[in-house]
Write an enzyme that holds these catalytic residues in place. Structure first.
Site, short mmCIF file in Angstrom:
data_model
loop_
_atom_site.label_atom_id
_atom_site.label_comp_id
_atom_site.label_asym_id
_atom_site.label_seq_id
_atom_site.Cartn_x
_atom_site.Cartn_y
_atom_site.Cartn_z
N GLY A 174 2.67 -7.60 12.31
CA GLY A 174 3.24 -8.03 11.03
C GLY A 174 2.74 -9.41 10.64
N GLY A 175 1.74 -9.44 9.78
CA GLY A 175 1.28 -10.71 9.24
C GLY A 175 0.57 -11.61 10.22
CB CYS A 235 4.14 6.51 7.35
SG CYS A 235 3.27 6.33 5.78
CB THR A 274 -2.77 -7.48 6.02
OG1 THR A 274 -1.88 -6.37 5.85
CG2 THR A 274 -3.16 -8.00 4.66
CB THR A 298 4.45 -1.70 5.65
OG1 THR A 298 4.61 -0.29 5.55
CG2 THR A 298 3.00 -2.01 5.95
CB ILE A 324 -2.67 5.11 2.17
CG1 ILE A 324 -3.10 3.64 2.12
CG2 ILE A 324 -3.86 6.06 2.35
CD1 ILE A 324 -4.09 3.24 1.08
N GLY A 325 -0.15 7.00 1.90
CA GLY A 325 0.48 8.31 2.12
C GLY A 325 -0.23 9.16 3.16
CG ASN A 334 -0.40 0.68 2.42
OD1 ASN A 334 -0.41 1.91 2.53
ND2 ASN A 334 0.15 -0.12 3.32
C1 LIG Z 1 -3.89 -0.12 3.76
C2 LIG Z 1 -2.99 0.07 4.94
C3 LIG Z 1 -2.98 1.32 5.60
C4 LIG Z 1 -2.15 1.53 6.70
N1 LIG Z 1 -2.16 2.73 7.34
C5 LIG Z 1 -1.41 2.92 8.45
C6 LIG Z 1 -1.47 4.14 9.17
O1 LIG Z 1 -2.24 5.06 8.86
N2 LIG Z 1 -0.66 4.27 10.25
C7 LIG Z 1 0.18 3.29 10.68
O2 LIG Z 1 0.89 3.45 11.68
N3 LIG Z 1 0.25 2.10 10.02
C8 LIG Z 1 -0.53 1.90 8.93
N4 LIG Z 1 -0.48 0.70 8.29
C9 LIG Z 1 0.45 -0.35 8.77
C10 LIG Z 1 -0.27 -1.34 9.71
O3 LIG Z 1 -0.80 -0.70 10.85
C11 LIG Z 1 0.70 -2.47 10.15
O4 LIG Z 1 1.77 -1.92 10.88
C12 LIG Z 1 1.26 -3.24 8.96
O5 LIG Z 1 0.28 -3.42 7.95
C13 LIG Z 1 1.82 -4.60 9.34
O6 LIG Z 1 0.84 -5.42 9.93
P1 LIG Z 1 -0.03 -6.50 9.08
O7 LIG Z 1 0.95 -7.34 8.32
O8 LIG Z 1 -0.80 -7.25 10.12
O9 LIG Z 1 -0.91 -5.72 8.18
C14 LIG Z 1 -1.30 0.48 7.17
C15 LIG Z 1 -1.32 -0.77 6.52
C16 LIG Z 1 -2.16 -0.99 5.44
C17 LIG Z 1 -2.17 -2.34 4.79
#
Ligand SMILES: Cc1cc2nc3c(=O)[nH]c(=O)nc-3n(C[C@H](O)[C@H](O)[C@H](O)COP(=O)(O)O)c2cc1C
Length: 303
Positions: free
Chosen positions: A242-243, A127, A265, A192, A68-69, A66
């Site tokens: 993470g995952g 981020c 996710t 991420t 998004i920014g 992603n």
């Molecule tokens: C679509 C999307 C948007 C995210 N937006 C943010 C955000 O606004 N702030 C943040 O700290 N992390 C954001 N993350 C990161 C997640 O909070 C998390 O740290 C990362 O996805 C790893 O965990 P996961 O593998 O369970 O998704 C975003 C992740 C995704 C996929």
């Protein structure tokens, strides 16, 4: 059976939270936020941000990218229009904030700490889709910048401060130590991993921003290792991210030193995943005759 854990002053009835940016209040009924340890909100900034060009999402093997920014409408809108939506949620709320530098982070912390409904702050220092002003890159890529921001926030708020760090560094433990020295109550590991994907027909990147953050099962072993590396070096709690797709994943993180976990996710695949993870942890504890979840933290056996 005791599932409760403490992160700074924040008491969680169980160690499972939803991760920032990966779910919406529309999921509330499915996610059962009331039954989770805490709810982490999408990162906000002082001023509105429009985010990165589309496409912002690309699917990859065992994960997603992603970029998004940090699109959001800014602090005022958050206070006026977003926070009230959470009046019906009884679990603690963690506001996630990002700023260009220590001054902006401090202002956000001061303003949000005055709001009773905000129980803790997660500092998004990591981020991968924006450039922070302080060091022209990611704050969490730099121990000094991390120290400066966490110190500024710590001095500005009595509520729990969690520093969310980047895995895209040579030594995550070094950055975690800087956050601890600056007074963070906990570190969250990880955000991420920076990645990219290419459409071979158009020969273009699949993301408008070219690179993005990789999340999902693909990163679990990498985030797990980051948690373990930090656990050996710091004394403050670690929130593992993470995952994490199921209870077994969450337990792996806890064995490697995470006191709590966040689910990201997985929510896109199954919004009930966080609640199912809580049930799965209970089942594991019953099966393994574990009375207190804290005994799992860092219980990895070596040798
Ligand atoms: C679509 C999307 C948007 C995210 N937006 C943010 C955000 O606004 N702030 C943040 O700290 N992390 C954001 N993350 C990161 C997640 O909070 C998390 O740290 C990362 O996805 C790893 O965990 P996961 O593998 O369970 O998704 C975003 C992740 C995704 C996929």
């Amino acid at each position: 059976m005791n599932l409760s854990v403490k992160i700074g002053n924040l008491k969680l009835k169980n160690p499972v939270m939803v991760a920032s940016g990966t779910w919406g209040i529309e999921y509330e009924e499915l996610s059962g936020l009331d039954n989770l340890g805490a709810t982490v909100l999408k990162t906000i900034t002082l001023k509105k941000r429009t985010g990165n060009p589309a496409p912002r999402i690309a699917e990859t093997a065992s994960g997603m990218l992603n970029s998004i920014g940090l699109e959001n409408k800014g602090l005022e809108d958050f206070i006026k229009n977003k926070l009230p939506l959470f009046d019906k949620v009884s679990s603690p709320l963690v506001a996630s904030i990002a700023g260009d530098d220590d001054v902006e982070f401090k202002e956000l912390a001061v303003r949000l700490s005055r709001i009773k409904r905000v129980d803790a702050l997660e500092l998004n220092l990591s981020c991968p889709n924006i450039k922070y002003g302080l060091n022209g890159g990611l704050i969490a890529h730099d121990a000094k910048a991390t120290y400066k921001v966490v110190k500024a926030v710590r001095g500005a708020t009595p509520i729990t401060v969690i520093a969310k760090l980047s895995p895209n560094v040579t030594s995550v433990a070094e950055i975690a130590k800087a956050a601890e020295a600056a007074g963070a109550d906990a570190v969250a590991l990880t955000n991420t991993f920076i990645g990219m994907a290419v459409d071979i027909d158009t020969k273009r990147p699949k993301l408008g921003n070219v690179t993005g953050g990789l999340s999902g099962p693909a990163i679990k072993p990498l985030s797990l290792r980051a948690v373990w590396e930090a656990y050996k070096e710091i004394g403050i709690p670690i929130v593992g991210i993470g995952g994490i797709m199921d209870a077994a994943d969450a337990i792996e993180f806890m064995l490697c030193g995470a006191r709590a976990v966040q689910v990201g996710t997985a929510n896109f695949v199954n919004p009930k995943a966080p609640a199912e993870i809580v049930s799965g942890i209970k089942k594991y504890m019953t099966g393994h005759k574990i009375k207190d979840i804290s005994s799992l933290v860092g219980a990895l056996k070596l040798g």
